[in-house]
Design an enzyme around this catalytic site. Structure first.
Site, PDB file in Angstrom:
ATOM      1  CB  SER C  30      -6.802   3.346  13.850  1.00  0.00           C
ATOM      2  OG  SER C  30      -7.674   3.843  14.505  1.00  0.00           O
ATOM      3  N   GLY C  55     -10.065   5.187  16.842  1.00  0.00           N
ATOM      4  CA  GLY C  55     -10.282   6.401  16.356  1.00  0.00           C
ATOM      5  C   GLY C  55     -10.815   7.062  17.673  1.00  0.00           C
ATOM      6  N   GLY C  81     -19.173   1.825  14.453  1.00  0.00           N
ATOM      7  CA  GLY C  81     -19.647   3.057  14.688  1.00  0.00           C
ATOM      8  C   GLY C  81     -18.764   4.008  15.552  1.00  0.00           C
ATOM      9  CB  CYS C 139     -14.800   6.063   9.085  1.00  0.00           C
ATOM     10  SG  CYS C 139     -15.936   4.857   9.973  1.00  0.00           S
ATOM     11  CB  ILE C 200      -7.251   0.659   1.702  1.00  0.00           C
ATOM     12  CG1 ILE C 200      -7.553  -0.772   2.259  1.00  0.00           C
ATOM     13  CG2 ILE C 200      -6.768   1.004   0.444  1.00  0.00           C
ATOM     14  CD1 ILE C 200      -8.317  -1.517   1.008  1.00  0.00           C
ATOM     15  CG  ASN C 201     -10.813   3.130   6.894  1.00  0.00           C
ATOM     16  OD1 ASN C 201     -11.503   2.120   7.211  1.00  0.00           O
ATOM     17  ND2 ASN C 201     -10.832   4.164   7.787  1.00  0.00           N
ATOM     18  N   GLY C 252      -4.397  -3.435   4.707  1.00  0.00           N
ATOM     19  CA  GLY C 252      -5.395  -4.205   4.127  1.00  0.00           C
ATOM     20  C   GLY C 252      -5.133  -5.640   3.884  1.00  0.00           C
ATOM     21  N   GLY C 253      -5.711  -6.477   4.961  1.00  0.00           N
ATOM     22  CA  GLY C 253      -5.569  -7.871   4.938  1.00  0.00           C
ATOM     23  C   GLY C 253      -4.067  -8.497   5.093  1.00  0.00           C
TER      24      GLY C 253
HETATM   25  C1  LIG Z   1     -13.350  -3.735  13.953  1.00  0.00           C
HETATM   26  C2  LIG Z   1     -12.620  -2.455  13.273  1.00  0.00           C
HETATM   27  C3  LIG Z   1     -12.732  -1.239  13.666  1.00  0.00           C
HETATM   28  C4  LIG Z   1     -11.951  -0.102  13.009  1.00  0.00           C
HETATM   29  N1  LIG Z   1     -11.627   0.885  13.564  1.00  0.00           N
HETATM   30  C5  LIG Z   1     -11.198   1.921  12.765  1.00  0.00           C
HETATM   31  C6  LIG Z   1     -10.927   3.261  13.394  1.00  0.00           C
HETATM   32  O1  LIG Z   1     -11.467   3.648  14.597  1.00  0.00           O
HETATM   33  N2  LIG Z   1     -10.413   4.224  12.743  1.00  0.00           N
HETATM   34  C7  LIG Z   1      -9.711   3.801  11.393  1.00  0.00           C
HETATM   35  O2  LIG Z   1      -9.101   4.752  10.792  1.00  0.00           O
HETATM   36  N3  LIG Z   1      -9.840   2.786  10.874  1.00  0.00           N
HETATM   37  C8  LIG Z   1     -10.621   1.797  11.650  1.00  0.00           C
HETATM   38  N4  LIG Z   1     -10.561   0.407  11.104  1.00  0.00           N
HETATM   39  C9  LIG Z   1      -9.864   0.101   9.818  1.00  0.00           C
HETATM   40  C10 LIG Z   1      -8.591  -0.500   9.829  1.00  0.00           C
HETATM   41  O3  LIG Z   1      -7.836   0.536  10.658  1.00  0.00           O
HETATM   42  C11 LIG Z   1      -8.024  -1.109   8.562  1.00  0.00           C
HETATM   43  O4  LIG Z   1      -7.809   0.324   7.870  1.00  0.00           O
HETATM   44  C12 LIG Z   1      -8.698  -1.965   7.918  1.00  0.00           C
HETATM   45  O5  LIG Z   1      -9.271  -2.857   8.926  1.00  0.00           O
HETATM   46  C13 LIG Z   1      -8.035  -2.664   6.997  1.00  0.00           C
HETATM   47  O6  LIG Z   1      -6.854  -3.595   7.167  1.00  0.00           O
HETATM   48  P1  LIG Z   1      -7.075  -4.850   7.771  1.00  0.00           P
HETATM   49  O7  LIG Z   1      -7.563  -5.623   6.534  1.00  0.00           O
HETATM   50  O8  LIG Z   1      -5.900  -5.206   7.980  1.00  0.00           O
HETATM   51  O9  LIG Z   1      -8.166  -5.334   8.802  1.00  0.00           O
HETATM   52  C14 LIG Z   1     -11.269  -0.492  11.695  1.00  0.00           C
HETATM   53  C15 LIG Z   1     -11.340  -1.813  11.279  1.00  0.00           C
HETATM   54  C16 LIG Z   1     -12.058  -2.783  12.236  1.00  0.00           C
HETATM   55  C17 LIG Z   1     -11.995  -4.155  11.537  1.00  0.00           C
END
Ligand SMILES: Cc1cc2nc3c(=O)[nH]c(=O)nc-3n(C[C@H](O)[C@H](O)[C@H](O)COP(=O)(O)O)c2cc1C
Ligand SMILES: Cc1cc2nc3c(=O)[nH]c(=O)nc-3n(C[C@H](O)[C@H](O)[C@H](O)COP(=O)(O)OP(=O)(O)OC[C@H]3O[C@@H](n4cnc5c(N)ncnc54)[C@H](O)[C@@H]3O)c2cc1C
Ligand SMILES: Cc1cc2nc3c(=O)[nH]c(=O)nc-3n(C[C@H](O)[C@H](O)[C@H](O)COP(=O)(O)OP(=O)(O)OC[C@H]3O[C@@H](n4cnc5c(N)ncnc54)[C@H](O)[C@@H]3O)c2cc1C
Ligand SMILES: Cc1cc2nc3c(=O)[nH]c(=O)nc-3n(C[C@H](O)[C@H](O)[C@H](O)COP(=O)(O)O)c2cc1C
Ligand code: FES
Ligand code: FES
Lengths: 312, 285, 312, 285
Positions: C30, C55, C81, C139, C200-201, C252-253
């Site tokens: 997301s 979100g 935000g 978040c 993870i978030n 995550g990554g």
């Molecule tokens: C720019 C950005 C916006 C995000 N917005 C949301 C969101 O709206 N809701 C949510 O649950 N996670 C949000 N996330 C978190 C991601 O869904 C994810 O949990 C996190 O980036 C880790 O995964 P990744 O390392 O593959 O990016 C956001 C991440 C990024 C980088």
């Protein structure tokens, strides 16, 4: 402003932490610099702010099974298991080497029980040449009833208080980042008598070999360090600085002077360099050169003017 | 022991997947001992983060670009491309900047002059044996048992021959030399008897087999080991292997980078299967 | 074993999470995939396991001031935000596009209060084409009395229970990594009725511009994502899988199939790809190809055989 | 809009610190509109992680290596070395693999035919104006006010002249052209009156000054903005700028990558100083 046309005035680099004067704010992180001697061929130990030694326990410790390390994206995992020679061997065989230098020696230590913590601190208390103790309550490998010592404010308060009674040396408590609210654990350590706090220890992490489907570390889980974790470390130092009044030593992923500066700007009085020493044993001397260069270019006469200068 | 900011002189594929890199390295002819290694910084980037350890294949001099200058000192390493770091290394060219830390670790003991010396190499494990052979041929007869999975893994054998080393090649698929494991020839040799010392480097299963054979015949053995290394200088304690007499209650861990990479086989613990994942030395990939 | 000499049998990729059948375990995270439409030019949305949308809150949200993003070593910080169009606009203007595809749509949402959470869930409940809800309790930008919702097991239990009452759709609760013990928060969500957990978030982090001495994000603190954090994510997923019995979605990554496999091996039933979509909008399609290739080479007939196959 | 795995055709320093890179780019002559940009993947590494946005300077055809083949389509970007990513880019050579995502964003509106067109460029901000000029000269008189800190920042002006654009150069240090800011000449021009449209790209302080002047004289203005970008496709919401009428209670944020990078100045909020750190376009470094 420093007049660059006139003779160049070297910026003042001295900082003070818990009564110890450091010639500059750069020192190694425990466990990444051995007992100092390993780096003597590469680095002038008299150029550092302090020397911080590998974590000591009461008795020698063999450490974990191997593999103990594994590289990750811009970082590394380790589960060394705190292998060390034990406090007595350290005092007898490692301190004499370190005493040759005119650099404060900060001795990192830990225990498996509260009493062991206190006992190690007691044995180090009388040792001349030991400038301060750094108490590792945060190693993910040290379990206490299944939980890491440093994640529970009550446990922190107890163990730090007990150690506090056993030593008249400045006591630095090293915090773990693996907590919900670091301000709570930081305050617990401060209230129990810590003269300074240092952070961060490693983030708990894990990696898997997808061919063998085994964890890459024999210990399954280990500590993540290196440049990858720096944003987390800077945030935590920022939060701790706002929560306590004792000085804070920052670390986590520092490889260059600009990295060190992030920590100083958010309010760390000094920084430790860890994993970067593995990548380049001369890393700290480069960082020192760059730091001086930065001060000259930016017209900073005293490094203390940078500390806590964050603009928000 | 120093950190040297230097340049690549050449970097060539010598067999599929195997490269030989020559690096400008002042003082190394004087400093480097057979069996030592360097920590190689692939590039000034944080990814890959850690240096990579490589045995020193040989040191030497080459003419300077201009006649009035003294000859240039160099080292050569030979590496197999196995992952991210070596993938980047293969792309390096003449003149590219690199950093090497070394020479590191303890090298080989040369044993008694006159007795026969038997070298056992598996794939890329041959690397540290060349400087050893250079030294040993001065006072002893030297024999090399060299093994690999296929002919591609049999590297630089002719260079050993040029030193006067008697070489025996075997491959698992029989594409060159005898078919089978390198230990077959070794065991025959040891059966013949006589005073000798064995030196081995290669994949861990090969080293274990060699150790068993040597123990059986009471022949002294020196092994050069690999281990995952972060620092190469004895600080991280990541590279340990079990020492002789190791047990859970009285553990003994030795740093491969400091005490090794060459160990007298008697100083190591051969009881349990080796714990350390030992990288990709030789055909074990 | 798959006979490669015979005709190649394509490995089975279907997985099931909380009753939803996914054609494969790969879906976006997301906030990194907009409302799907942004990626349609680059990717066949019908090739994904699911689509997960940005979100949503009850009302449209403008988000934070800028700068909102900043690159870090092998990662990035964001403090967007939670800018979003609001649940009603989403249902009216974004869902019709997504309904064109034969891919389950998972709608991520959040609230500033418990009631808001419940209300958003209620509005989404009746919407056809919404396969599941993913509830973001983690978040770092959503504060509740100064503390992040998802760090307190009691708060988690309350808000998840309340949402649970409002929806008959499968409910995925997305956990924050910024806690001392994720098994506790995971169990709280499970007990309150979550059908699945995702994690993870982002890790909370911060970076400083050393020249201006300002934080690089207007919000000072933001969320760290990308390859740098993967070891922390794998460890947390590993711990959660051991603590709960509901299915877990890991993230995550992840940038490559080997990264995704780490999560599957420790027991995630599916994975989400986040930051990698920014680096390469076709990332998930490459990951899918590589995943199939991996199964073929390793002789894996069904991806479910990999899930939870960690050898310890 | 697609992700193109392609190669560098050439990469040359055209002024100290400024490079011009030609990239093989099928379809771009047809697809790319003046003012659009690409997201450039520096290398297949995770460091730097994110792509870097660059305006398209121009598109074109060049002869294929072999006569029977159709000519090769290319784009050119011009970039200033300001940090880690561009440091790596400067090292790229003919034949190196790169990935570009594009063409992205909305380009310039061409205004009414016949009326005069006034382009204002600051340093590297000149880049997106070239394709615009190519188009505008077909139907209008075009004038360019080009500014920079020193002569090094004045790039590709002769190429504009070759299109028939009337150019006025100024530098802050007077090393070439008039001494002072680019806005001085612009203001004089606007004082003269007449129907015209202004197009500006450059450092934010320059853009703000241009906007003030245009507003004062009631002349329509299009600006091309920079912003920190993660995705370039409207998904991350990192690149927003404040839209007209933005306030804390009724905030309006527009994606620079989707709605922009070219905006009608009237659609933006000029009330407060711009929040977004706008990179290092032009001489503002
Ligand atoms: C720019 C950005 C916006 C995000 N917005 C949301 C969101 O709206 N809701 C949510 O649950 N996670 C949000 N996330 C978190 C991601 O869904 C994810 O949990 C996190 O980036 C880790 O995964 P990744 O390392 O593959 O990016 C956001 C991440 C990024 C980088
Ligand atoms: C003392 C010593 C001498 C060596 N000499 C040679 C040599 O002469 N020629 C040669 O080709 N190789 C040699 N190696 C092995 C060589 O270091 C690894 O092959 C190399 O580090 C792999 O790097 P990579 O980034 O390509 O692989 P990675 O992608 O990092 O990993 C691929 C594989 O290499 C292994 N590996 C990764 N890092 C290390 C490390 N620091 N130490 C050991 N193994 C590692 C991993 O276990 C993994 O299985 C030696 C190793 C040691 C310890
Ligand atoms: C639509 C658009 C078009 C652009 N066109 C050009 C062009 O034609 N020529 C040119 O030289 N530059 C152009 N830029 C700016 C260019 O993207 C940055 O200079 C470049 O990304 C810097 O990368 P770096 O790794 O060298 O610098 P970094 O080390 O990442 O940072 C150095 C500085 O560049 C800025 N920067 C970093 N990443 C970005 C980013 N993604 N977007 C904007 N600024 C950033 C940072 O604020 C920092 O101050 C454009 C930017 C945008 C948004
Ligand atoms: C191999 C290794 C061993 C470590 N051993 C110790 C130790 O004995 N005591 C301790 O307090 N911290 C130890 N640490 C943690 C470091 O001191 C430091 O807190 C951490 O690595 C973060 O800094 P860095 O990113 O600069 O490495 C160790 C870290 C590493 C990588
Ligand atoms: S590699 Fe660090 S101790 Fe041996
Ligand atoms: S750069 Fe991601 S939304 Fe514009």
């Amino acid at each position: 402003m420093i007049k660059r046309k006139d003779k160049i005035i070297r910026p003042k680099m001295e900082v003070e932490i818990a009564g110890i004067k450091l010639r500059n704010p750069i020192m190694p992180a425990s466990g990444t610099f051995g007992y100092g001697e390993e780096f003597a061929p590469y680095l002038d130990l008299n150029s550092l702010g302090a020397i911080v030694t590998k974590g000591l326990s009461l008795n020698a410790k063999a450490g974990n099974r191997t593999p103990r390390i594994c590289e990750t994206v811009s970082g590394m995992l380790n589960a060394i298991g705190l292998q060390n020679v034990g406090v007595d061997v350290f005092i007898k065989h490692k301190m004499p080497f370190l005493e040759q230098f005119d650099t404060p020696v900060i001795v990192n230590f830990f225990g498996n029980t509260q009493d062991e913590y206190a006992e190690v601190a007691a044995r180090l208390d009388g040792v001349p040449g030991v400038a301060a103790l750094e108490m590792n309550i945060s190693c993910p490998n040290v379990k206490h009833g299944g939980i890491v010592f440093g994640t529970d404010p009550k446990a922190i308060h107890e163990v730090v208080s007990q150690v506090r009674k056993k030593t008249s040396k400045p006591l630095i408590v090293k915090l773990t980042p693996n907590v919900t609210d670091i301000q709570v654990t930081a305050r617990a350590a401060e209230e129990a008598g810590a003269d300074a706090l240092s952070l961060i220890n490693t983030l708990t992490g894990m990696a898997v070999d997808v061919k063998t489907r085994k964890p890459r570390l024999a210990n399954t889980i280990g500590g993540l360090s290196g440049p990858a974790i720096r944003p987390v470390a800077v945030r935590l130092v920022h939060q701790v600085v706002q929560a306590v009044s004792v000085p804070v030593i920052g670390m986590g992923g520092i490889t260059r002077a600009v990295d060190a500066l992030e920590f100083l700007i958010v309010g760390a009085k000094a920084v430790q360099v860890g994993t970067a020493n593995f990548v380049d044993p001369t890393a700290m001397s480069t960082i020192l050169d760059e730091l001086e260069e930065f001060c000259l270019t930016e017209g900073i006469e005293d490094i203390n003017d940078i500390i806590g200068s964050l603009v928000v | 022991m120093k950190n040297l900011k230097t340049v690549v002189l050449s970097n060539q594929e010598i067999s599929p997947g195997y490269y030989r890199m020559r690096i400008l390295a002042p003082d190394y002819t004087r400093l480097a001992k057979a069996g030592q290694f360097i920590m190689f910084r692939v590039q000034r980037s944080l990814l890959p983060l850690l240096r990579r350890p490589f045995g020193i294949f040989r040191t030497g001099f080459m003419p300077a670009d201009c006649e009035t200058m003294p000859p240039k000192e160099f080292i050569e390493i030979i590496y197999k491309v196995v992952g991210g770091g070596t993938e980047i290394m293969r792309e390096l060219h003449h003149g590219d900047s690199v950093e090497i830390l070394g020479p590191l670790g303890n090298g080989f003991e040369f044993g008694e002059p006159g007795e026969e010396k038997v070298l056992v190499g598996g794939g890329i494990g041959l690397v540290p044996l060349y400087m050893l052979a250079e030294k040993l041929v001065e006072e002893s007869r030297v024999r090399l048992y060299m093994g690999g999975r296929t002919r591609d893994d049999i590297i630089t054998v002719t260079e050993f021959e040029r030193l006067g080393v008697r070489t025996h090649v075997s491959t698992e698929d029989g594409s060159v030399g005898d078919t089978g494991l390198v230990t077959v020839g070794l065991e025959k040799k040891l059966q013949e008897g006589g005073k000798m010392t064995v030196y081995a480097c290669g994949p861990m299963p090969m080293i274990e087999a060699v150790e068993k054979i040597c123990r059986r015949y009471g022949v002294p053995l020196q092994v050069s080991l690999e281990a995952l290394m972060a620092c190469g200088v004895g600080a991280c304690l990541g590279c340990v292997v079990k020492g002789a007499g190791h047990s859970d209650s009285t553990p003994s861990y030795l740093c491969t980078c400091k005490v090794g990479p060459v160990f007298d086989a008697k100083k190591l613990d051969w009881g349990n299967s080796p714990e350390q994942s030992v990288g990709n030395c030789g055909g074990c990939q």
